[in-house]
Design a protein around this motif. Structure first.
Motif, short mmCIF file in Angstrom:
data_model
loop_
_atom_site.label_atom_id
_atom_site.label_comp_id
_atom_site.label_asym_id
_atom_site.label_seq_id
_atom_site.Cartn_x
_atom_site.Cartn_y
_atom_site.Cartn_z
N ALA A 138 -2.64 0.40 -4.25
CA ALA A 138 -1.98 -0.90 -4.08
C ALA A 138 -1.06 -1.06 -5.29
O ALA A 138 -1.54 -1.14 -6.43
CB ALA A 138 -2.99 -2.02 -4.01
N ILE A 170 0.85 -1.19 0.00
CA ILE A 170 0.00 0.00 0.00
C ILE A 170 0.89 1.24 0.00
O ILE A 170 1.84 1.35 0.77
CB ILE A 170 -0.92 0.01 1.24
N LEU A 199 0.76 -6.69 0.46
CA LEU A 199 -0.43 -7.29 -0.12
C LEU A 199 -0.04 -8.39 -1.10
O LEU A 199 1.11 -8.49 -1.53
CB LEU A 199 -1.24 -6.24 -0.89
N SER A 216 -4.40 -9.80 2.26
CA SER A 216 -3.34 -9.28 3.12
C SER A 216 -3.29 -10.10 4.39
O SER A 216 -4.32 -10.61 4.87
CB SER A 216 -3.59 -7.81 3.46
#
Length: 573
Positions: free
Chosen positions: A252, A119, A319, A274
Motif C-alpha cells: 500500500a 495498492i 486506499l 477502502s
C-alpha cells in the motif's frame, strides 16, 4: 373672466417665488459646503477620492479618471487606516452573518493525518520471464494478465536456428562419441546450458532429428501482471516475455506532502480503509518512507506491506490511510478550515486587526497539514490574531468593491503598501532605510559566516551589531508586513546575542533567516545578487533557508560537519 385671469397669474407668481427661494437655499447650501470644504483643505492636508471608485486617491480636487465624477474629501476615519485595510458597516456585517475567532497555540493532541494511496505489487516478489537464446516465438501458452503460472510450467514454444544447429552438431558427434568423447560431451553440455533436460536430449538423439520448436518453461511462480511478447515476433537472448508477481503480499503506497513528513516515521501505526471494503479497517505499520522527494508532485512515497493471502487487495485499488498523532507537548498554531479562501497557489484569510472596530485586512498564509477541522499555520498569522470564520467571501467582495487587496489581486499589488512600491511591485525604501540596508544584509551574512565557522562568540557580537543597526530604522514609513519582519529580525538577533550555545544560535538563526529572506525578496535595485539557499536536513529534517552573496553553499546550521549540504533555490537580483 377677469377673476379667472387674476387667479391664474397669482398661481404663476407663487410658483416663481417658491422656485427662487429654493434656488437661493440650495445655492447657499452649496456655497456653505464649498466654504467648509475650503476650510478643511486649508487647515489639514486631505486626500480626495471617488465615491464610486474608492481606490482613486488624489492630493488635489478634480474628476475621477474612471467615471468622471467630482472627487470628494476622503473620510478622515478611513484615512487613518492602512492602505490595505477597509471598513464595513454594522448592517453589512449583520447581513453577511460575519463571525470571527481568535486563534492561538494548542497541544498537538490526538489529531490525525489522512493519506491517499493505492495498492501496488510487492516489487521484492516481482520477476520477469526471459528468453535463453535468440529465436521466434511460435506459440505462447501464457497470454493474458492475471493468469497464474507455476515454476516449471510450459509457457510457450520458440524456434531458434542457433539451438537447431547445436542439436544437429550433437547428433553428428554421436557417431564418434566412443573415439572423440570430449567433443561429444561438449556438444551435449551446450544444450544443457540452454536448459534442455537430459530426457529431452536423449529423446532427440533417439529420434535422430533436431527439435524444431523448443518448449519454454516458467522460471518462477506468480500471477502474470504484464504480457510483453507476441507470437511470431523475433526476440534476442535475455528479452522479456512477461512479468509475474507473487500477490500473497502487496504494497500500500501512500503520498505524503512535505509538511506532513515531520509527523511520520517507520513503525508508526496506520489504519487503512477502502471503498471496496466499507466499514472494514485494517491495522498495519509504516514499513518504509522514501528518502527522495518527487519534484513534480512534491510528495514522498510512504509504504506499508500487507498480507494478501485471501487476495482481497488488487493492484490499482485506491486506499485511505489514517495516522493518529499522539500528544508530544509541542504547541502549534492552527486556524479553522472555514477561515481559508483558496485562490490558485495562494491561500488567504481575513483578519480583524482591532477587535473594537469593524476593520478588516487580507493576509496570505502558508498552511501545513490538516489536523481535524483545522490547518496548521506555518506562516502569515500569529497567536492572538482574530480571523473571519464565517462570511469570508462577503468580506472579500467588499474588499474588491473598495479597491483593496483581495483574493483577486496579486500578492504584491500596489495596494499592499503605502507608496513604497515600484512598478514591478517590489519595495523601494526611503532614504533612511536605503542607507542602512547594505549594513543590514552584510552584517547578517557575516553572522551566517561565523555560524559556518562554529564561532559562537563572534556570532554573539554580530547579532548584537545587527540589532543595533535595525534600531536606527524608521518603521513608520514601512508597510505592516515589512515592519513585522524588521521587528522579528531585531528580536531574534537579541536572542542570539545573549547565548554562547552554538546549537541555540543556529536554532534561532532559522527564524532570523526566514524573515531576512522575506525582506530580501521585496527589494529592488540591488548592487549584487543575493542567493537564497536551502538545507533539507536542518532542524531535524524540517529544512531551513539562509541568504548568501555567493552561490557556493556553506551550511550555517551544521558547519564543517556538513559544510556543503544544501542548494541554491532562488537568486534575488
Amino acid at each position: 373672466m377677469e377673476k379667472n385671469m387674476l387667479k391664474k397669474y397669482s398661481i404663476y407668481l407663487v410658483i416663481l417665488i417658491t422656485g427662487m427661494a429654493l434656488g437661493y437655499i440650495f445655492s447657499d447650501s452649496k456655497q456653505d459646503n464649498a466654504i467648509k470644504e475650503d476650510i478643511v483643505v486649508a487647515n489639514k492636508e486631505v486626500n480626495w477620492s471617488c465615491s464610486m471608485h474608492p481606490q482613486i486617491n488624489a492630493k488635489e480636487k478634480g474628476s475621477c479618471p474612471l467615471c468622471g465624477m467630482d472627487l470628494t474629501i476622503a473620510s478622515q476615519k478611513d484615512g487613518e487606516l492602512e492602505a490595505h485595510q477597509f471598513k464595513m458597516t454594522k448592517n453589512a456585517l449583520a447581513l453577511a452573518n460575519v463571525e470571527t475567532t481568535i486563534i492561538g497555540l494548542g497541544n498537538l493532541n490526538s489529531n490525525t493525518i489522512l493519506l491517499s494511496g493505492e495498492i501496488t505489487t510487492n516489487e521484492k516478489t516481482n520477476a520477469i520471464q526471459t528468453t535463453l537464446f535468440d529465436g521466434r516465438i511460435e506459440k505462447l501458452v501464457v497470454n493474458y494478465v492475471g493468469q497464474y503460472v507455476k515454476k516449471g510450467q510450459l509457457v510457450g514454444y520458440i524456434y531458434s536456428p542457433e539451438l537447431y544447429a547445436a542439436q544437429d552438431k550433437l547428433l553428428t558427434s554421436v557417431t564418434y562419441k566412443d573415439t572423440h568423447k570430449k567433443l561429444y560431451n561438449a556438444a551435449r553440455n551446450t544444450l544443457g546450458l540452454w536448459k534442455m533436460t537430459d530426457e529431452q536430449i536423449d529423446a532427440m538423439i533417439a529420434s535422430g532429428t533436431p527439435m524444431m520448436r523448443f518448449p519454454i518453461y516458467a522460471d518462477v511462480s506468480g500471477t502474470v501482471t504484464e504480457i510483453i511478447a507476441a507470437e511470431g515476433n523475433w526476440y534476442k537472448q535475455g528479452d522479456s516475455l512477461y512479468k509475474v508477481a507473487n500477490l500473497y503480499t502487496v504494497w500500500a503506497v501512500f503520498d505524503a506532502y512535505e509538511n506532513q513528513l515531520p509527523f511520520l516515521k517507520i513503525g508508526q501505526n496506520i489504519t487503512i480503509t477502502s471503498n471496496a471494503f466499507k466499514g472494514e479497517e485494517l491495522k498495519s505499520k509504516i514499513a518504509f518512507i522514501e528518502p527522495v522527494l518527487n519534484v513534480n508532485s512534491r510528495t514522498v512515497a510512504v509504504r506499508v506491506t500487507l498480507n494478501n493471502k485471501k487476495q482481497h487487495f488488487k493492484p490499482g485499488m485506491f486506499l485511505q490511510g489514517k495516522i493518529n498523532i499522539p500528544q508530544d507537548g509541542n504547541k502549534i498554531l492552527t486556524t479553522p478550515k472555514s477561515t481559508v479562501l483558496w485562490t490558485g497557489k495562494r491561500s488567504i484569510v481575513y483578519v480583524k486587526p482591532n477587535p473594537k472596530e469593524s476593520v478588516f485586512e487580507m493576509r496570505e498564509v502558508i498552511l501545513g497539514n490538516v489536523l481535524g477541522d483545522s490547518y496548521i499555520v506555518l506562516d502569515g498569522l500569529i497567536p492572538g490574531d482574530e480571523v473571519v470564520t464565517n462570511g469570508a467571501f462577503t468580506i472579500d467582495a467588499a474588499a474588491q468593491l473598495q479597491g483593496k487587496k483581495s483574493m483577486m489581486s496579486n500578492s504584491l499589488s500596489q495596494s499592499n503598501v503605502r507608496g513604497l512600491n515600484d512598478e514591478s511591485g517590489k519595495l523601494v525604501f526611503n532614504a533612511n532605510l536605503q542607507s542602512e540596508l547594505p549594513n543590514v544584509i552584510s552584517t547578517y551574512i557575516e553572522l551566517k559566516d561565523f555560524l559556518v565557522a562554529t564561532d559562537s562568540n563572534k556570532s554573539m557580537g554580530k547579532a548584537k551589531e545587527l540589532m543595533s543597526i535595525l534600531l536606527r530604522v524608521n518603521e513608520s514609513v514601512l508597510d505592516k508586513e515589512t515592519k513585522q519582519c524588521i521587528v522579528a529580525v531585531r528580536t531574534i538577533s537579541e536572542k542570539i546575542s545573549k547565548t554562547m550555545d552554538i546549537k541555540e544560535q543556529r536554532k534561532q538563526f532559522k527564524g532570523l533567516s526566514k524573515n531576512m529572506v522575506a525582506i530580501a525578496e521585496k527589494l529592488s535595485k540591488l548592487d549584487q545578487p543575493i542567493y537564497v539557499q536551502y538545507c533539507p536536513m536542518a532542524d531535524n529534517n524540517k529544512g531551513a533557508t539562509w541568504l548568501s552573496f555567493s552561490d557556493e553553499v556553506f551550511n550555517p546550521y551544521y558547519g564543517d560537519k556538513m559544510l556543503h549540504c544544501g542548494s541554491v533555490t532562488k537568486t534575488i537580483q
